[in-house]
Design a protein around this motif. Structure first.
Motif, PDB file in Angstrom:
ATOM      1  N   ALA A 164       0.835  -1.298  -0.166  1.00 16.75           N
ATOM      2  CA  ALA A 164      -0.090   0.143   0.080  1.00 16.75           C
ATOM      3  C   ALA A 164       0.769   1.119   0.116  1.00 16.75           C
ATOM      4  CB  ALA A 164      -0.953  -0.003   1.280  1.00 16.75           C
TER       5      ALA A 164
ATOM      6  N   ILE B 113      -3.349  -5.735   9.587  1.00 14.04           N
ATOM      7  CA  ILE B 113      -2.365  -4.823  10.450  1.00 14.04           C
ATOM      8  C   ILE B 113      -3.083  -4.522  11.481  1.00 14.04           C
ATOM      9  CG2 ILE B 113      -1.210  -2.649  10.134  1.00 14.04           C
ATOM     10  CD1 ILE B 113      -2.052  -4.430   6.924  1.00 14.04           C
TER      11      ILE B 113
ATOM     12  N   GLY C 171      -3.993   8.648  12.517  1.00 16.33           N
ATOM     13  CA  GLY C 171      -4.282   8.297  11.508  1.00 16.33           C
ATOM     14  C   GLY C 171      -5.581   7.342  11.243  1.00 16.33           C
TER      15      GLY C 171
ATOM     16  N   LYS D 231      -8.035   3.295   6.645  1.00 18.12           N
ATOM     17  CA  LYS D 231      -8.678   2.010   6.619  1.00 18.12           C
ATOM     18  C   LYS D 231      -8.024   1.068   7.785  1.00 18.12           C
ATOM     19  CE  LYS D 231      -6.990   1.570   2.358  1.00 18.12           C
ATOM     20  NZ  LYS D 231      -6.907   3.123   1.956  1.00 18.12           N
TER      21      LYS D 231
ATOM     22  N   LYS E  94      -5.012  14.186  10.047  1.00 14.87           N
ATOM     23  CA  LYS E  94      -4.838  15.490   9.172  1.00 14.87           C
ATOM     24  C   LYS E  94      -6.108  15.719   8.174  1.00 14.87           C
ATOM     25  CE  LYS E  94      -1.842  17.911   6.124  1.00 14.87           C
ATOM     26  NZ  LYS E  94      -0.853  18.062   4.929  1.00 14.87           N
TER      27      LYS E  94
ATOM     28  N   HIS F  20      -1.164   5.009  12.716  1.00 21.08           N
ATOM     29  CA  HIS F  20      -1.669   4.515  11.410  1.00 21.08           C
ATOM     30  C   HIS F  20      -1.798   5.202  10.232  1.00 21.08           C
ATOM     31  CE1 HIS F  20      -2.535   0.793  13.460  1.00 21.08           C
ATOM     32  NE2 HIS F  20      -2.983   1.561  14.712  1.00 21.08           N
ATOM     33  N   CYS F  21      -0.643   6.320  10.365  1.00 23.35           N
ATOM     34  CA  CYS F  21      -0.759   7.435   9.123  1.00 23.35           C
ATOM     35  C   CYS F  21       0.442   7.013   8.362  1.00 23.35           C
ATOM     36  CB  CYS F  21      -0.588   8.515   9.918  1.00 23.35           C
ATOM     37  SG  CYS F  21       1.062   8.845  10.620  1.00 23.35           S
ATOM     38  N   PRO F  22       0.403   7.394   6.962  1.00 23.41           N
ATOM     39  CA  PRO F  22       1.577   7.234   6.091  1.00 23.41           C
ATOM     40  C   PRO F  22       2.865   7.970   6.414  1.00 23.41           C
ATOM     41  CG  PRO F  22      -0.003   8.610   5.183  1.00 23.41           C
ATOM     42  CD  PRO F  22      -0.597   8.498   6.390  1.00 23.41           C
TER      43      PRO F  22
ATOM     44  N   GLU G 115       5.903  15.382   6.435  1.00 21.25           N
ATOM     45  CA  GLU G 115       5.214  15.927   7.731  1.00 21.25           C
ATOM     46  C   GLU G 115       5.157  14.857   8.882  1.00 21.25           C
ATOM     47  OE1 GLU G 115       1.481  18.777   6.551  1.00 21.25           O
ATOM     48  OE2 GLU G 115       1.349  16.407   5.821  1.00 21.25           O
TER      49      GLU G 115
ATOM     50  N   SER H 294       3.163   0.965  11.193  1.00 22.42           N
ATOM     51  CA  SER H 294       2.960   2.087   9.824  1.00 22.42           C
ATOM     52  C   SER H 294       4.155   1.840   9.083  1.00 22.42           C
ATOM     53  CB  SER H 294       2.551   3.422  10.260  1.00 22.42           C
ATOM     54  OG  SER H 294       1.582   3.661   9.368  1.00 22.42           O
TER      55      SER H 294
ATOM     56  N   ASP I 260       6.456  -3.057  14.332  1.00 25.09           N
ATOM     57  CA  ASP I 260       6.685  -4.082  13.397  1.00 25.09           C
ATOM     58  C   ASP I 260       7.368  -3.417  12.195  1.00 25.09           C
ATOM     59  OD1 ASP I 260       5.677  -6.667  11.928  1.00 25.09           O
ATOM     60  OD2 ASP I 260       4.580  -5.134  10.493  1.00 25.09           O
ATOM     61  N   VAL I 261       7.584  -2.138  12.332  1.00 23.13           N
ATOM     62  CA  VAL I 261       8.520  -1.467  11.289  1.00 23.13           C
ATOM     63  C   VAL I 261       9.644  -0.693  11.893  1.00 23.13           C
ATOM     64  CG1 VAL I 261       7.008  -1.291   9.450  1.00 23.13           C
ATOM     65  CG2 VAL I 261       6.919   0.318  11.522  1.00 23.13           C
TER      66      VAL I 261
ATOM     67  N   ALA J 201       3.129  -7.639   9.943  1.00 20.49           N
ATOM     68  CA  ALA J 201       1.725  -7.144  10.243  1.00 20.49           C
ATOM     69  C   ALA J 201       0.601  -7.516   9.065  1.00 20.49           C
ATOM     70  CB  ALA J 201       1.557  -5.636  10.514  1.00 20.49           C
ATOM     71  N   PHE J 202       1.203  -7.457   7.834  1.00 16.26           N
ATOM     72  CA  PHE J 202       0.374  -7.902   6.564  1.00 16.26           C
ATOM     73  C   PHE J 202       0.256  -9.315   6.461  1.00 16.26           C
ATOM     74  CE2 PHE J 202       2.959  -9.518   3.636  1.00 16.26           C
ATOM     75  CZ  PHE J 202       4.459  -9.205   4.256  1.00 16.26           C
TER      76      PHE J 202
HETATM   77  P1  NAD Z   1      -5.040   5.392   4.403  1.00 15.46           P
HETATM   78  O1  NAD Z   1      -4.521   5.947   3.439  1.00 15.46           O
HETATM   79  O2  NAD Z   1      -6.369   4.434   4.484  1.00 15.46           O
HETATM   80  O3  NAD Z   1      -5.155   5.990   5.944  1.00 15.46           O
HETATM   81  C1  NAD Z   1      -3.976   6.627   6.324  1.00 15.46           C
HETATM   82  C2  NAD Z   1      -4.524   7.987   7.252  1.00 15.46           C
HETATM   83  O4  NAD Z   1      -3.600   8.634   7.615  1.00 15.46           O
HETATM   84  C3  NAD Z   1      -5.476   8.746   6.521  1.00 15.46           C
HETATM   85  O5  NAD Z   1      -6.762   8.877   7.034  1.00 15.46           O
HETATM   86  C4  NAD Z   1      -4.794   9.910   6.152  1.00 15.46           C
HETATM   87  O6  NAD Z   1      -5.803  11.153   6.183  1.00 15.46           O
HETATM   88  C5  NAD Z   1      -3.907  10.171   7.491  1.00 15.46           C
HETATM   89  N1  NAD Z   1      -2.832  10.998   7.614  1.00 15.46           N
HETATM   90  C6  NAD Z   1      -2.100  11.330   6.329  1.00 15.46           C
HETATM   91  N2  NAD Z   1      -1.246  12.379   6.574  1.00 15.46           N
HETATM   92  C7  NAD Z   1      -1.374  12.749   7.936  1.00 15.46           C
HETATM   93  C8  NAD Z   1      -0.604  13.139   9.011  1.00 15.46           C
HETATM   94  N3  NAD Z   1       0.456  14.180   8.620  1.00 15.46           N
HETATM   95  N4  NAD Z   1      -1.070  13.142  10.402  1.00 15.46           N
HETATM   96  C9  NAD Z   1      -1.904  12.211  10.616  1.00 15.46           C
HETATM   97  N5  NAD Z   1      -2.721  11.270   9.730  1.00 15.46           N
HETATM   98  C10 NAD Z   1      -2.357  11.670   8.357  1.00 15.46           C
HETATM   99  O7  NAD Z   1      -3.882   4.220   4.940  1.00 15.46           O
HETATM  100  P2  NAD Z   1      -4.002   2.431   5.658  1.00 15.46           P
HETATM  101  O8  NAD Z   1      -4.415   1.511   4.613  1.00 15.46           O
HETATM  102  O9  NAD Z   1      -4.887   2.634   6.814  1.00 15.46           O
HETATM  103  O10 NAD Z   1      -2.514   2.209   6.014  1.00 15.46           O
HETATM  104  C11 NAD Z   1      -1.681   3.144   6.915  1.00 15.46           C
HETATM  105  C12 NAD Z   1      -0.478   2.807   7.052  1.00 15.46           C
HETATM  106  O11 NAD Z   1      -0.136   1.527   7.372  1.00 15.46           O
HETATM  107  C13 NAD Z   1       0.037   2.928   5.588  1.00 15.46           C
HETATM  108  O12 NAD Z   1       0.553   4.026   5.109  1.00 15.46           O
HETATM  109  C14 NAD Z   1       1.436   2.061   5.880  1.00 15.46           C
HETATM  110  O13 NAD Z   1       2.494   2.713   5.811  1.00 15.46           O
HETATM  111  C15 NAD Z   1       1.405   0.959   6.872  1.00 15.46           C
HETATM  112  N6  NAD Z   1       1.116  -0.354   6.327  1.00 15.46           N
HETATM  113  C16 NAD Z   1       1.787  -1.260   7.183  1.00 15.46           C
HETATM  114  C17 NAD Z   1       1.879  -2.437   6.968  1.00 15.46           C
HETATM  115  C18 NAD Z   1       2.654  -3.650   7.668  1.00 15.46           C
HETATM  116  O14 NAD Z   1       2.738  -4.826   7.244  1.00 15.46           O
HETATM  117  N7  NAD Z   1       3.161  -3.178   8.854  1.00 15.46           N
HETATM  118  C19 NAD Z   1       0.917  -3.011   6.025  1.00 15.46           C
HETATM  119  C20 NAD Z   1      -0.111  -2.123   5.271  1.00 15.46           C
HETATM  120  C21 NAD Z   1       0.316  -0.790   5.612  1.00 15.46           C
END
Ligand code: NAD
Length: 333
Positions: free
Chosen positions: A75, A103, A149, A152, A173, A202-204, A208, A231, A256-257, A295-296
């Motif tokens: 993702a 996750i 965050g 999803k 955000k 849980h944010c990308p 920022e 994340s 996990d990261v 986690a995935f």
């Molecule tokens: P998503 O895009 O559905 O949700 C991310 C949320 O973060 C959004 O609501 C967005 O508005 C918010 N966001 C963006 N910028 C922000 C900021 N500056 N401050 C606070 N919030 C902010 O993504 P997702 O599917 O929920 O995934 C979240 C993260 O999990 C991914 O970006 C990825 O890095 C990580 N992830 C990790 C694994 C793993 O195996 N460990 C697997 C998949 C995803």
């Protein structure tokens, strides 16, 4: 398609699905980075994962080798220079959601393990040591969980934690309207730090959010706070969190990261001396639990990753673009 960073689970899931798609697949165990660019010659697409490097130099190399598409089987796309890809006319696709449950559930697993010390209890009992000293946990019920965050994964995580009777505070955000309407309390980041017993990220990773958990953020947190990061590693300044752990300010850390995971994760280093001193220091704390970007890793997610990746390639071949294209923000407006 040249599939980089291939492991058994990638080969198995891709081959299983490829009986339907019939793509010509070549698997490389190696990561995509400067030295492996020559391996992409003659391929229409390269398929990469979280720790492959896809910067401008690599993209130029891919272009010169005739590659038309970069198919991310994840993702997050922070490892890809999407502006450079667009400039060089290479399509970038990703798998936006393969199993947010995987996750979110893993994050909860880290919380429960750190709190109730399953990982330590397991080895103790196997060793015939049935003493309880050092295994004291706390009731999650009634604790405040801060979620940064609420996309999803964050949304599912919130629903899971609600089941424990926790108070949830959220920061995003771009707040999630559905959750807001359902009564979720959005607060400023500072309030998350100040009030939470557990903080889950849980944010990308963006410019920022890079090192958002730094010495100042940690200083604002409750003493004994639990920090969970499933994340992206660079959300946390590792040196700052080590300092917080040493001072007892950070009570628990579940990862996990990891910031510098590219050199470590997804490989067996058990016969070598690990050179990353920060990682090794983290491993010495009894209140730190690290998993290696797993986690995935559920059956459902792995098959969804393969299916979406193959569909992304199919749609690109047919229409020249897909709903899962990753394009620079300015171009998407
Ligand atoms: P998503 O895009 O559905 O949700 C991310 C949320 O973060 C959004 O609501 C967005 O508005 C918010 N966001 C963006 N910028 C922000 C900021 N500056 N401050 C606070 N919030 C902010 O993504 P997702 O599917 O929920 O995934 C979240 C993260 O999990 C991914 O970006 C990825 O890095 C990580 N992830 C990790 C694994 C793993 O195996 N460990 C697997 C998949 C995803």
């Amino acid at each position: 398609m040249a599939v980089f960073s291939s492991r058994k689970w990638v080969v198995d899931s891709f081959n299983e699905l490829n009986t339907k798609y019939q793509y010509d697949l070549t698997y490389y165990e190696a990561r995509l980075y400067n030295n492996t660019i020559p391996l992409t010659k003659g391929f229409d697409a390269v398929c990469v994962f979280v720790n492959d490097t896809v910067d401008e130099e690599i993209i130029k190399g891919l272009k010169a080798n005739g590659v038309k598409q970069i198919a991310l089987r994840c993702a997050g796309f922070n490892n890809v220079d999407i502006e450079a890809a667009q400039q060089h006319g290479i399509n970038v696709v990703r798998v936006p959601a393969y199993s947010p449950y995987a996750i979110a559930e893993h994050s909860l697993g880290l919380i429960l393990s750190l709190n109730r010390k399953f990982h330590r209890a397991y080895t103790r009992v196997r060793d015939g040591n049935f003493a309880l000293d050092g295994l004291l946990g706390f009731d999650l019920h009634g604790k405040t969980v801060g979620v940064i965050g609420t996309g999803k994964i964050g949304e599912i995580f919130i629903n899971l934690v609600k089941g424990f009777g926790c108070k949830i505070l959220a920061y995003d955000k771009f707040p999630n309207e559905k959750l807001q309407k359902a009564g979720l309390e959005y607060v400023e980041l500072h309030d998350i730090y100040k009030q939470s017993d557990v903080i889950s990220l849980h944010c990308p990773l963006t410019y920022e959010t890079f090192h958002m958990i730094n010495e100042y953020a940690i200083a604002a947190m409750k003493t004994g706070v639990m920090i969970i990061n499933t994340s992206r590693g660079p959300l946390i300044d590792t040196e700052a969190v080590i300092d917080g752990l040493k001072k007892g300010k950070v009570g628990y850390l579940g990862l996990d990261v990891y910031e510098e995971e590219e050199e470590l994760f997804f490989e067996d280093h058990s016969e070598t001396v690990i050179q990353d001193d920060k990682f090794v220091r983290l491993q010495t704390f009894p209140n730190v639990l690290i998993t290696a970007h797993q986690a995935f890793f559920t059956k459902e997610a792995v098959m969804n990753i393969a299916e979406t990746t193959f569909e992304n390639v199919k749609t690109f071949l047919k229409d020249g673009k897909t709903a899962n294209d990753v394009i620079p923000k300015a171009a998407s407006k």
